[in-house]
Every structure is written in C-alpha cells, then in structure tokens.
Design a protein around this motif. Structure first.
Motif, PDB file in Angstrom:
ATOM      1  N   ALA A 200       0.816  -1.212   0.000  1.00 12.22           N
ATOM      2  CA  ALA A 200       0.000   0.000   0.000  1.00 12.22           C
ATOM      3  C   ALA A 200       0.852   1.266   0.000  1.00 12.22           C
ATOM      4  O   ALA A 200       0.333   2.365   0.208  1.00 12.22           O
ATOM      5  CB  ALA A 200      -0.934   0.003   1.201  1.00 12.22           C
ATOM      6  N   GLU A 201       2.159   1.108  -0.208  1.00 12.46           N
ATOM      7  CA  GLU A 201       3.114   2.223  -0.237  1.00 12.46           C
ATOM      8  C   GLU A 201       3.320   2.872   1.117  1.00 12.46           C
ATOM      9  O   GLU A 201       3.776   4.016   1.208  1.00 12.46           O
ATOM     10  CB  GLU A 201       2.709   3.286  -1.268  1.00 12.46           C
ATOM     11  N   ASN A 202       2.985   2.180   2.203  1.00 10.90           N
ATOM     12  CA  ASN A 202       3.331   2.672   3.534  1.00 10.90           C
ATOM     13  C   ASN A 202       4.816   2.420   3.773  1.00 10.90           C
ATOM     14  O   ASN A 202       5.295   1.301   3.567  1.00 10.90           O
ATOM     15  CB  ASN A 202       2.522   1.945   4.613  1.00 10.90           C
ATOM     16  N   SER A 203       5.531   3.447   4.202  1.00 10.76           N
ATOM     17  CA  SER A 203       6.962   3.308   4.482  1.00 10.76           C
ATOM     18  C   SER A 203       7.217   3.318   5.977  1.00 10.76           C
ATOM     19  O   SER A 203       6.577   4.060   6.734  1.00 10.76           O
ATOM     20  CB  SER A 203       7.760   4.444   3.840  1.00 10.76           C
ATOM     21  N   SER A 204       8.178   2.514   6.398  1.00 11.23           N
ATOM     22  CA  SER A 204       8.549   2.440   7.809  1.00 11.23           C
ATOM     23  C   SER A 204       9.352   3.667   8.207  1.00 11.23           C
ATOM     24  O   SER A 204       9.799   4.442   7.350  1.00 11.23           O
ATOM     25  CB  SER A 204       9.399   1.194   8.048  1.00 11.23           C
ATOM     26  N   PRO A 205       9.575   3.850   9.507  1.00  9.51           N
ATOM     27  CA  PRO A 205      10.573   4.847   9.919  1.00  9.51           C
ATOM     28  C   PRO A 205      11.956   4.440   9.403  1.00  9.51           C
ATOM     29  O   PRO A 205      12.173   3.306   8.982  1.00  9.51           O
ATOM     30  CB  PRO A 205      10.516   4.781  11.453  1.00  9.51           C
ATOM     31  N   ASP A 206      12.885   5.378   9.442  1.00 13.22           N
ATOM     32  CA  ASP A 206      14.265   5.074   9.054  1.00 13.22           C
ATOM     33  C   ASP A 206      14.875   4.056  10.004  1.00 13.22           C
ATOM     34  O   ASP A 206      14.601   4.065  11.211  1.00 13.22           O
ATOM     35  CB  ASP A 206      15.131   6.339   9.094  1.00 13.22           C
ATOM     36  N   SER A 207      15.726   3.210   9.451  1.00  4.29           N
ATOM     37  CA  SER A 207      16.583   2.399  10.304  1.00  4.29           C
ATOM     38  C   SER A 207      17.591   3.318  10.998  1.00  4.29           C
ATOM     39  O   SER A 207      17.726   4.497  10.659  1.00  4.29           O
ATOM     40  CB  SER A 207      17.348   1.384   9.458  1.00  4.29           C
ATOM     41  N   ALA A 208      18.289   2.782  11.974  1.00  4.45           N
ATOM     42  CA  ALA A 208      19.428   3.526  12.511  1.00  4.45           C
ATOM     43  C   ALA A 208      20.447   3.727  11.391  1.00  4.45           C
ATOM     44  O   ALA A 208      20.572   2.873  10.510  1.00  4.45           O
ATOM     45  CB  ALA A 208      20.054   2.750  13.664  1.00  4.45           C
ATOM     46  N   PRO A 209      21.154   4.854  11.358  1.00  2.00           N
ATOM     47  CA  PRO A 209      22.082   5.105  10.250  1.00  2.00           C
ATOM     48  C   PRO A 209      23.327   4.228  10.332  1.00  2.00           C
ATOM     49  O   PRO A 209      23.726   3.778  11.405  1.00  2.00           O
ATOM     50  CB  PRO A 209      22.444   6.584  10.428  1.00  2.00           C
ATOM     51  N   ALA A 210      23.924   4.007   9.181  1.00  2.00           N
ATOM     52  CA  ALA A 210      25.222   3.333   9.093  1.00  2.00           C
ATOM     53  C   ALA A 210      26.143   4.232   8.287  1.00  2.00           C
ATOM     54  O   ALA A 210      25.825   4.606   7.154  1.00  2.00           O
ATOM     55  CB  ALA A 210      25.082   1.972   8.423  1.00  2.00           C
ATOM     56  N   ASP A 211      27.263   4.606   8.866  1.00  2.00           N
ATOM     57  CA  ASP A 211      28.198   5.529   8.220  1.00  2.00           C
ATOM     58  C   ASP A 211      29.316   4.776   7.522  1.00  2.00           C
ATOM     59  O   ASP A 211      29.722   3.689   7.936  1.00  2.00           O
ATOM     60  CB  ASP A 211      28.819   6.477   9.243  1.00  2.00           C
ATOM     61  N   LEU A 212      29.811   5.389   6.453  1.00  2.00           N
ATOM     62  CA  LEU A 212      30.934   4.830   5.697  1.00  2.00           C
ATOM     63  C   LEU A 212      31.802   5.974   5.203  1.00  2.00           C
ATOM     64  O   LEU A 212      31.289   6.957   4.660  1.00  2.00           O
ATOM     65  CB  LEU A 212      30.422   4.020   4.504  1.00  2.00           C
ATOM     66  N   THR A 213      33.096   5.843   5.386  1.00  2.00           N
ATOM     67  CA  THR A 213      34.055   6.761   4.779  1.00  2.00           C
ATOM     68  C   THR A 213      34.890   5.958   3.799  1.00  2.00           C
ATOM     69  O   THR A 213      35.636   5.061   4.201  1.00  2.00           O
ATOM     70  CB  THR A 213      34.957   7.425   5.822  1.00  2.00           C
ATOM     71  N   THR A 214      34.739   6.231   2.512  1.00  2.00           N
ATOM     72  CA  THR A 214      35.468   5.474   1.506  1.00  2.00           C
ATOM     73  C   THR A 214      36.959   5.826   1.543  1.00  2.00           C
ATOM     74  O   THR A 214      37.355   6.912   1.977  1.00  2.00           O
ATOM     75  CB  THR A 214      34.909   5.748   0.107  1.00  2.00           C
ATOM     76  N   THR A 215      37.765   4.903   1.080  1.00  2.00           N
ATOM     77  CA  THR A 215      39.217   5.079   1.106  1.00  2.00           C
ATOM     78  C   THR A 215      39.614   6.250   0.205  1.00  2.00           C
ATOM     79  O   THR A 215      39.174   6.329  -0.941  1.00  2.00           O
ATOM     80  CB  THR A 215      39.912   3.803   0.607  1.00  2.00           C
ATOM     81  N   PRO A 216      40.448   7.174   0.706  1.00  2.00           N
ATOM     82  CA  PRO A 216      40.873   8.296  -0.139  1.00  2.00           C
ATOM     83  C   PRO A 216      41.717   7.810  -1.312  1.00  2.00           C
ATOM     84  O   PRO A 216      42.347   6.752  -1.262  1.00  2.00           O
ATOM     85  CB  PRO A 216      41.702   9.168   0.816  1.00  2.00           C
ATOM     86  N   ALA A 217      41.729   8.594  -2.375  1.00  2.56           N
ATOM     87  CA  ALA A 217      42.578   8.298  -3.519  1.00  2.56           C
ATOM     88  C   ALA A 217      44.045   8.465  -3.119  1.00  2.56           C
ATOM     89  O   ALA A 217      44.369   9.246  -2.213  1.00  2.56           O
ATOM     90  CB  ALA A 217      42.230   9.228  -4.673  1.00  2.56           C
ATOM     91  N   PRO A 218      44.966   7.728  -3.755  1.00  2.00           N
ATOM     92  CA  PRO A 218      46.394   7.867  -3.420  1.00  2.00           C
ATOM     93  C   PRO A 218      46.854   9.313  -3.532  1.00  2.00           C
ATOM     94  O   PRO A 218      46.567  10.002  -4.509  1.00  2.00           O
ATOM     95  CB  PRO A 218      47.074   6.982  -4.470  1.00  2.00           C
ATOM     96  N   GLY A 219      47.537   9.778  -2.494  1.00  2.00           N
ATOM     97  CA  GLY A 219      48.049  11.140  -2.499  1.00  2.00           C
ATOM     98  C   GLY A 219      47.054  12.198  -2.083  1.00  2.00           C
ATOM     99  O   GLY A 219      47.403  13.382  -2.016  1.00  2.00           O
ATOM    100  N   ALA A 220      45.803  11.818  -1.803  1.00  2.00           N
ATOM    101  CA  ALA A 220      44.796  12.800  -1.405  1.00  2.00           C
ATOM    102  C   ALA A 220      45.057  13.298   0.011  1.00  2.00           C
ATOM    103  O   ALA A 220      45.682  12.610   0.826  1.00  2.00           O
ATOM    104  CB  ALA A 220      43.402  12.190  -1.491  1.00  2.00           C
ATOM    105  N   ALA A 221      44.588  14.495   0.308  1.00  3.58           N
ATOM    106  CA  ALA A 221      44.757  15.059   1.651  1.00  3.58           C
ATOM    107  C   ALA A 221      43.937  14.259   2.661  1.00  3.58           C
ATOM    108  O   ALA A 221      42.924  13.651   2.305  1.00  3.58           O
ATOM    109  CB  ALA A 221      44.313  16.519   1.652  1.00  3.58           C
TER     110      ALA A 221
END
Length: 317
Positions: A200-221
């Motif tokens: 019926a297109e009812n949506s639940s509340p959000d799940s708890a968030p999950a964070d991700l920091t992707t690996t920086p490119a070589p030489g990046a700050a």
C-alpha cells in the motif's frame, strides 16, 4: 606556364578558409545501451526500474524509459532509477531503457525486463517496522554492501528503499536483506538508512544510520570531517548534537551547522574548546511534525572549512 604568386596565395587562403568553415566533426556515435536493468513491483500500481550508467565517446546527457515499447520517462544523466506509477494491479509489464547524448544520438534499447504489479489489497494504513541492525561494508573506494535484519508488517514487506542523506538511491525486493551500492566517490563520508515499504506504499521509519568513509585516492589530503555525530530531540523542539571534532593538529574552535542543506549558524567556543566529544543544543519550531537533516563541518587551522560530517535526520514531534 607558371601561375602568378598572388593567385597561388589567394588559392591557399581559400582552401584554408574552406577547411576551417567545416567546423568540428559531427557527433554521430550513440551511447552504449544501459546494462543491469531491473524492474520490481513494490505495490499494486508501481514498478521501480533501475539500471547502470551507459558510456559515450563524449557524454551521456539523459535516459529514456520505455514501457511496452512506449516512452514513459525522460530523465537526466544523473538519474539511474525511477518509479513508474499509476499502473494496473496484478498486470504484467515490460520495460527497456535507452541512453541519449547531447547530439540526440540514442543507444540501442537495453534487454527487456518484465515486472508484474502486485494484486490490489484492502485499505492498509499500517506501515512496516523499521529495519534493524543496519551494517555497511566497504568494497574498495567506490562500492559498498549494506545488510540489515528484516522488518515486519501486518501484510507483507514488498520493498526496501536505501537512502543516502535523505535521498533514495536504491531499492531491492522485500525478500532481500542486502544491497550492493556502486559509483561511490573515494575519500567521501556517507550516511545510509533503509526503510521498509508494503504493497500500500506505507513506508517504515528510518533504520538507525550506518556511516561509511570510503578510502581516499592515493596522495589525497587527509579527511577533515567531524565524526560520530548523533542527534537527539526532546519535547519543546530541543535538538542536542554530539560529535568528535576532526584531528587537525590544533584545537578546533568553530563548526558550521547546516539544517536541511542550508547554513544555519556557527558554533564557536569562546575559550579553549572542550577536549574529545563536543556538544551543542539548539531549538527548532514545533508547530507541526517536521524532519530536519543535520550536518557539520569544522574550521581548519588554515582558516578554510573542512569536509562535512555524515548527515543525521531528526523528526521533531
């Protein structure tokens, strides 16, 4: 008989002008056909279509979605998913996708994918429960896999929607508890949530968030984003944020606060900033239930602003 020098010069100039007047070569090459096209029905009247980006010798500028051979959606190149709505319950459909470039060249149609809308159900206003135990695992710098525990519903969960910073980026069937995400950027902070949806297109509340920091490119700050951001709301519209400032080699004395993507205020400590975890409380209007997205960034020792933290969403009662 030799031609006069002036005539030779004029002839050379004429040839040069003729060559220049032709302009750049016309683009006659179309993009490749989109791959990985899927179509899944999440309700009795909608089908969710997704695909992978096509390629072009210059640039893809848009996508066209076809239903039973008839174009039903025209989308920008940044969009790789769409909901086809107002369909007939319990009916089979077929979809294809084409890519388009700036010159109007179109790719071949993708392979046809079928989807059958769900049967109509009695009126249902009860949303599913929120998915639990959301986890994210990085796969290099540009991909990640999300996993979660199934939600519950009084009828049946028909789909799970994946959100990044409050924008839906992926959908999987209600039988799945995992989703693989591609096309992420290296050295970037992401915050994912998942919602369950029923027929019926009812949506639940959000799940708890999950964070991700992707690996920086070589030489990046090094990354300069605040981490471990949490947001709690209490009655009266008070929102309390806690976070860990980035390590910059010097105390971080200022942070900028953004609500719903817009700069709101600067948090400044008049004296030495607190060691370790930082806390800030502010008040928002409570005239009606409202969702707020919250994120921060720190002023670095060189005076510039660093990377944004992961985003958090609070619902003010």
């Amino acid at each position: 008989m030799q031609r006069p020098l002036a005539a030779c010069v004029l002839t050379a100039v004429a040839l040069t002008l003729a060559a220049c007047s032709q302009g750049p070569a016309k683009d006659t090459s179309g993009p490749t056909a989109p791959t990985g096209v899927t179509a899944a029905s999440g309700s009795s009247q909608t089908v969710h279509v997704m695909w992978n980006a096509a390629t072009d010798d210059r640039a893809v500028t848009g996508y066209e979605v076809y239903q039973q051979g008839r174009k039903v959606k025209d989308l920008p190149a940044t969009t790789l998913m769409v909901d086809i709505v107002d369909l007939t319950p319990a009916t089979p459909y077929a979809f294809t996708v084409r890519a388009r470039d700036a010159a109007g060249n179109r790719s071949p149609h993708s392979p046809t994918v079928p989807a059958t809308t769900l049967a109509a159900t009695a009126q249902d206003r009860t949303p599913p429960t929120a998915p639990r135990a959301l986890r994210v695992t990085a796969e290099g710098s540009h991909a990640a896999t999300l996993t979660w525990q199934a939600a519950r519903d009084d009828t049946k969960v028909t789909a799970y929607d994946v959100y990044q910073a409050d924008a839906r980026i992926h959908t999987v069937p209600g039988t799945a508890t995992t989703a693989r995400l591609t096309g992420l950027r290296a050295g970037t902070v992401y915050s994912f949530t998942v919602r369950a949806r029923d027929a019926a297109e009812n949506s639940s509340p959000d799940s708890a968030p999950a964070d991700l920091t992707t690996t920086p490119a070589p030489g990046a700050a090094p990354l300069t984003a605040p981490t471990d951001l949490t947001a709690k709301v209490t009655k009266g519209g008070e929102v309390t944020l806690t976070w860990t400032p980035p390590r910059t080699g010097s105390p971080v004395t200022e942070h900028q606060l953004f609500l719903n993507g817009a700069f709101t205020t600067t948090v400044i400590w008049g004296a030495q900033p607190p060691p370790g975890e930082a806390t800030y409380t502010f008040t928002v209007p409570t005239t009606e239930p409202t969702r707020y997205s919250v994120k921060l960034r720190a002023r670095l020792p060189d005076g510039t602003w660093g990377d944004f933290s992961a985003q958090r969403t609070v619902v003010v009662p």
